[in-house]
Design a protein around this motif. Structure first.
Motif, short mmCIF file in Angstrom:
data_model
loop_
_atom_site.label_atom_id
_atom_site.label_comp_id
_atom_site.label_asym_id
_atom_site.label_seq_id
_atom_site.Cartn_x
_atom_site.Cartn_y
_atom_site.Cartn_z
N GLY A 59 -0.94 1.27 -14.40
CA GLY A 59 -1.90 1.26 -13.29
C GLY A 59 -1.94 -0.07 -12.58
N VAL A 60 -1.88 -1.17 -13.33
CA VAL A 60 -1.88 -2.51 -12.75
C VAL A 60 -0.64 -2.73 -11.91
CG1 VAL A 60 -1.70 -4.97 -13.31
CG2 VAL A 60 -3.36 -3.54 -14.51
N THR A 61 0.51 -2.39 -12.47
CA THR A 61 1.77 -2.63 -11.77
C THR A 61 1.87 -1.80 -10.49
OG1 THR A 61 2.84 -3.08 -13.89
CG2 THR A 61 4.27 -2.64 -12.02
N ARG A 62 1.47 -0.55 -10.56
CA ARG A 62 1.58 0.32 -9.38
C ARG A 62 0.60 -0.11 -8.28
NH1 ARG A 62 0.76 6.17 -11.01
NH2 ARG A 62 1.88 6.73 -9.09
N LEU A 63 -0.61 -0.54 -8.65
CA LEU A 63 -1.51 -1.03 -7.61
C LEU A 63 -0.97 -2.32 -7.00
CD1 LEU A 63 -4.08 -0.77 -5.98
CD2 LEU A 63 -5.30 -1.99 -7.79
N ALA A 64 -0.39 -3.18 -7.84
CA ALA A 64 0.22 -4.40 -7.31
C ALA A 64 1.33 -4.06 -6.32
CB ALA A 64 0.77 -5.25 -8.46
N GLU A 65 2.13 -3.06 -6.65
CA GLU A 65 3.20 -2.64 -5.74
C GLU A 65 2.62 -2.09 -4.43
OE1 GLU A 65 6.64 -1.47 -9.02
OE2 GLU A 65 5.11 0.01 -8.47
N GLY A 66 1.54 -1.30 -4.54
CA GLY A 66 0.91 -0.78 -3.34
C GLY A 66 0.35 -1.88 -2.46
N LEU A 67 -0.32 -2.84 -3.08
CA LEU A 67 -0.85 -3.98 -2.31
C LEU A 67 0.28 -4.78 -1.67
CD1 LEU A 67 -3.62 -5.22 -4.77
CD2 LEU A 67 -3.99 -4.06 -2.58
N SER A 68 1.38 -4.93 -2.39
CA SER A 68 2.52 -5.67 -1.86
C SER A 68 3.07 -4.99 -0.61
CB SER A 68 3.61 -5.78 -2.93
OG SER A 68 4.74 -6.47 -2.44
N ARG A 69 3.12 -3.65 -0.62
CA ARG A 69 3.60 -2.92 0.55
C ARG A 69 2.68 -3.13 1.75
NH1 ARG A 69 4.39 1.37 -2.94
NH2 ARG A 69 2.74 2.59 -1.93
N LEU A 70 1.42 -3.44 1.48
CA LEU A 70 0.48 -3.72 2.57
C LEU A 70 0.57 -5.16 3.06
CD1 LEU A 70 -2.74 -1.89 1.28
CD2 LEU A 70 -1.01 -1.04 2.87
N GLY A 71 1.43 -5.94 2.42
CA GLY A 71 1.61 -7.32 2.84
C GLY A 71 0.82 -8.34 2.06
N VAL A 72 0.18 -7.91 0.98
CA VAL A 72 -0.57 -8.85 0.14
C VAL A 72 0.41 -9.56 -0.78
CG1 VAL A 72 -2.33 -9.09 -1.64
CG2 VAL A 72 -2.66 -7.46 0.23
N GLY A 73 0.35 -10.87 -0.82
CA GLY A 73 1.26 -11.63 -1.67
C GLY A 73 0.58 -12.82 -2.31
N ALA A 74 1.38 -13.69 -2.89
CA ALA A 74 0.87 -14.85 -3.61
C ALA A 74 0.00 -15.71 -2.69
CB ALA A 74 2.02 -15.67 -4.17
N GLY A 75 -1.18 -16.07 -3.18
CA GLY A 75 -2.09 -16.92 -2.44
C GLY A 75 -3.05 -16.20 -1.52
N ASP A 76 -2.81 -14.91 -1.25
CA ASP A 76 -3.73 -14.15 -0.40
C ASP A 76 -5.00 -13.80 -1.18
OD1 ASP A 76 -2.07 -14.10 1.83
OD2 ASP A 76 -1.05 -12.27 1.19
N ALA A 77 -6.13 -13.85 -0.51
CA ALA A 77 -7.40 -13.52 -1.14
C ALA A 77 -7.68 -12.03 -0.98
CB ALA A 77 -8.54 -14.34 -0.54
N VAL A 78 -8.15 -11.39 -2.07
CA VAL A 78 -8.44 -9.96 -2.08
C VAL A 78 -9.84 -9.75 -2.66
CG1 VAL A 78 -7.77 -7.70 -2.97
CG2 VAL A 78 -6.00 -9.37 -2.36
N GLY A 79 -10.74 -9.17 -1.88
CA GLY A 79 -12.07 -8.87 -2.38
C GLY A 79 -12.04 -7.66 -3.30
N ILE A 80 -12.85 -7.69 -4.35
CA ILE A 80 -12.99 -6.56 -5.27
C ILE A 80 -14.46 -6.18 -5.31
CG2 ILE A 80 -12.71 -5.76 -7.65
CD1 ILE A 80 -10.43 -7.74 -7.96
N PHE A 81 -14.78 -5.04 -4.69
CA PHE A 81 -16.16 -4.54 -4.60
C PHE A 81 -16.17 -3.17 -5.26
CE2 PHE A 81 -19.38 -2.34 -1.72
CZ PHE A 81 -20.49 -2.87 -2.36
N LEU A 82 -16.30 -3.18 -6.59
CA LEU A 82 -16.17 -1.97 -7.40
C LEU A 82 -17.25 -1.93 -8.46
CD1 LEU A 82 -12.29 -2.00 -8.01
CD2 LEU A 82 -13.53 -0.23 -6.75
N PRO A 83 -17.60 -0.73 -8.92
CA PRO A 83 -18.48 -0.65 -10.09
C PRO A 83 -17.75 -1.13 -11.33
CG PRO A 83 -17.64 1.51 -9.55
CD PRO A 83 -17.17 0.61 -8.45
#
Length: 637
Positions: free
Chosen positions: A121-145
């Motif tokens: 699950g971690v690896t696949r979400l990382a791959e999905g985020l990478s396809r969106l252009g998220v990479g090293a040093g980019d900030a990502v908000g986590i607003f989850l229960p």
């Protein structure tokens, strides 16, 4: 009566992680081990790495570098690692089919992931985020229960080398927007909704309102927790399941330097405007693993449940502490006291070995009655958030910890500390309400106003050397970082807590030093006044503030919440305080209210109480769970 609440048995000592570490380093007791951890950090941190088998892609060449000054010390020079590798992927190889993460939903649902499933699950979400252009040093908000998905999102950011920005799951849109904007977040990960106290929290709707004003956010990824239909913005919004559907799950974790940014944790503390504390991969991993292993005594195969949220530092503490040691983490969605026996029932059903709670939560649970669940699986109860007072501490010890069967592992640090400064140790007896001793690697002291060490009296809690988990500064505001922590006593970290050390060397906290009351020249922390009030059998909670007085400088006011069906007068509470503290500290006014303003981490926000009582601007209130309590305070005053 014994002055100790818990004394380790021979069996408990023999099994304790910290005893194993002490033997590895030829130390006869905790104090010898602590001295070595401070005086010989090279040897100590290498032993921690080896004892816990923490996987690094490359070892360090030097344990620390203070060439830019103690305030900017860096750690584990030359090491290359990744928190996601250390906390998830290594266990997927070693314990693939063991349970790694459990969601206990507020509606009674239960889902679980194995280490193999969590890693994928971690690896696949990382791959999905990478396809969106998220990479090293980019900030990502986590607003989850609080959920396995929060852990997956956290580790996916680490996997990519992105910088996670965990946000309280109960925040309103303006509070979310301010943090996303300050961090310059490129993406936000949220859920369609979550449950709290039987009601739906429309998280995606709140997130949409927040990101409208944050130009840096290009993408919003939403987990379908409840199946709620929510408006979508084409090109910006992405369904989590669809994003990862075709991801192969083969992207390796990025090998980053030890000082690579890992986390920006926002806190308002008691001083107003939120500040983002920056933490890095190497320092955060080593510090939290050390703490979970040697203070809380967590082991591979244990089951950890902390009543917390990712927006409080104890959320990442749980994710990294449990993950680094191979423990199963039980995630509790919603309120831990709804229904009243929920927390104790989950301990029994999940066979929890380490439970984490705050003193405030325990005080709230006491009026609901004694636990009827089987709590025999517990080996430790870890507590943090604010100072204890004796009545609730004794209740926890008697009804949850088996009257000295297991320890209350009281710890204290902070968002900026990245771990704890002070902690009970499984290697020595505990005293009621005490924080035990300085944590391993922490060179702590108590200073008077002149910066001289103080014993037997209350003074400023300070740390005299750098440590790996120390924030690498306040995000975007280095001057504020220096002014907040390093200018009071140059070269020494001043934490803003009152502390004392008793004749046996045990450490105690007495509240925030910036909340201190000065009554006719006598200084006292609000926690002492509150503790005296709460010791009255009718009082469930209290907040003490100082109010200006022409003659005395300040006089104390107490705001008290009574227990259900209990009665007491202002004179009753005043007598309870003066009986314990003396007539000098008699409250000028006692005000009864139904609730006190608290953060989602259950801390009472005294500055908001004081501001409301005096008609001042209370500053940032975005962390409050119950802002309506301030309206009642204003009416009562």
């Amino acid at each position: 009566m014994s002055r100790f609440a818990w004394t380790p048995s021979e069996a408990q000592l023999e099994a304790a992680n910290v005893v194993r570490l002490a033997r590895r380093l030829d130390c006869s007791d905790y104090h010898a081990l602590h001295r070595l951890s401070v005086d010989d950090p090279e040897r100590f941190w290498a032993a921690v790495r080896d004892d816990l088998a923490l996987p690094l892609f490359r070892g360090w060449d030097a344990v620390s570098d203070d060439s830019r000054g103690i305030e900017w010390t860096t750690w584990f020079t030359g090491a290359r690692l990744n928190v996601a590798e250390a906390c998830v992927h290594r266990w997927a190889r070693e314990r693939a089919d063991a349970e790694a993460a459990v969601l206990r939903a507020e509606d009674g649902g239960r889902t679980a992931l194995t280490w193999s499933e969590l890693s994928r699950g971690v690896t696949r979400l990382a791959e999905g985020l990478s396809r969106l252009g998220v990479g090293a040093g980019d900030a990502v908000g986590i607003f989850l229960p609080m959920s396995p998905q929060a852990a997956i999102a956290s580790h996916a950011c680490a996997h990519l080398g992105a910088v996670q920005v965990p946000i309280f799951s109960g925040f309103a849109a303006p509070a979310i927007a301010s943090r996303l904007a300050d961090a310059g977040a490129k993406a936000l990960i949220t859920a369609d909704g979550s449950l709290r106290r039987g009601s739906v929290v429309p998280m995606k709707e709140i997130a949409d309102e927040a990101v409208v004003s944050v130009s840096s956010v290009e993408h919003v990824v939403s987990w379908s927790r409840l199946g709620i239909d929510a408006p979508t913005t084409p090109g910006r919004d992405h369904d989590w399941d669809e994003l990862v559907r075709d991801a192969p799950g083969t992207l390796p974790p990025l090998e980053v330097e030890s000082e690579h940014p890992y986390l920006v944790a926002y806190t308002s503390g008691t001083t107003g405007r939120p500040k983002g504390a920056l933490h890095v991969h190497g320092g955060f991993l080593l510090s939290i693993a050390r703490e979970a292993a040697y203070q809380a005594d967590v082991r591979a195969g244990d089951r950890v449940l902390f009543a917390t949220d990712m927006g409080w530092i104890m959320g990442p503490w749980t994710v990294v502490g449990g993950g680094s040691l191979g423990a199963t983490v039980v995630y509790l969605e919603g309120a831990p006291d709804w229904p009243a026996d929920r927390l104790w029932t989950l301990v029994e059903e999940e066979r929890v070995t380490m439970l984490g709670v705050s003193p405030t939560l325990v005080r709230a649970l006491i009026p609901r009655g004694e636990p009827s669940a089987d709590l025999s699986s517990l080996r430790a109860v870890t507590t943090t958030g604010e100072p204890w007072n004796r009545g609730p501490y004794d209740w926890l010890d008697e009804h949850v910890c088996g009257a000295g069967r297991i320890p209350v592992v009281n710890i204290s640090g902070g968002t900026e500390v990245g771990a704890c400064f002070l902690s009970v140790t499984p290697m020595a007896p505990t005293k009621p309400c005490s924080l035990g001793f300085p944590a391993l690697g922490q060179d702590m002291d108590v200073f008077d106003d002149a910066g001289e060490p103080l014993r037997g009296e209350v003074g400023e809690l300070v740390c005299k050397r750098a440590w790996p988990g120390m924030t690498r500064g306040i995000w975007g505001d280095p001057e504020r970082y220096l002014e907040t922590y390093w200018r009071r006593f140059p070269g020494v970290w001043t934490h803003g807590d009152w502390a004392s050390v008793d004749e046996d060397g045990y450490w105690f906290l007495h509240g925030r030093s910036d909340d201190t009351l000065n009554v006719a020249g006598k200084r006292i922390g609000p926690a002492e006044l509150e503790s005296a009030a709460v010791n009255h059998p009718a009082v469930a909670e209290a907040a003490a503030i100082g109010v200006p007085h022409e003659i005395k400088g300040e006089v104390p006011w107490l705001f008290c919440v009574l227990r259900p069906d209990a009665e007491a007068s202002a004179d009753d509470i005043s007598r309870a305080v003066t009986n314990e503290l003396g007539k000098s500290f008699r409250p000028e006014r006692v005000v009864f209210v139904s609730a006190l303003p608290k953060t989602r981490s259950a801390k009472i926000v005294r500055r908001a109480v004081r501001a409301q009582a005096l008609g001042h601007d209370p500053g940032d209130l975005s962390t409050l769970e119950n802002p309506e309590s301030l309206t009642e305070i204003a009416r009562a005053v």
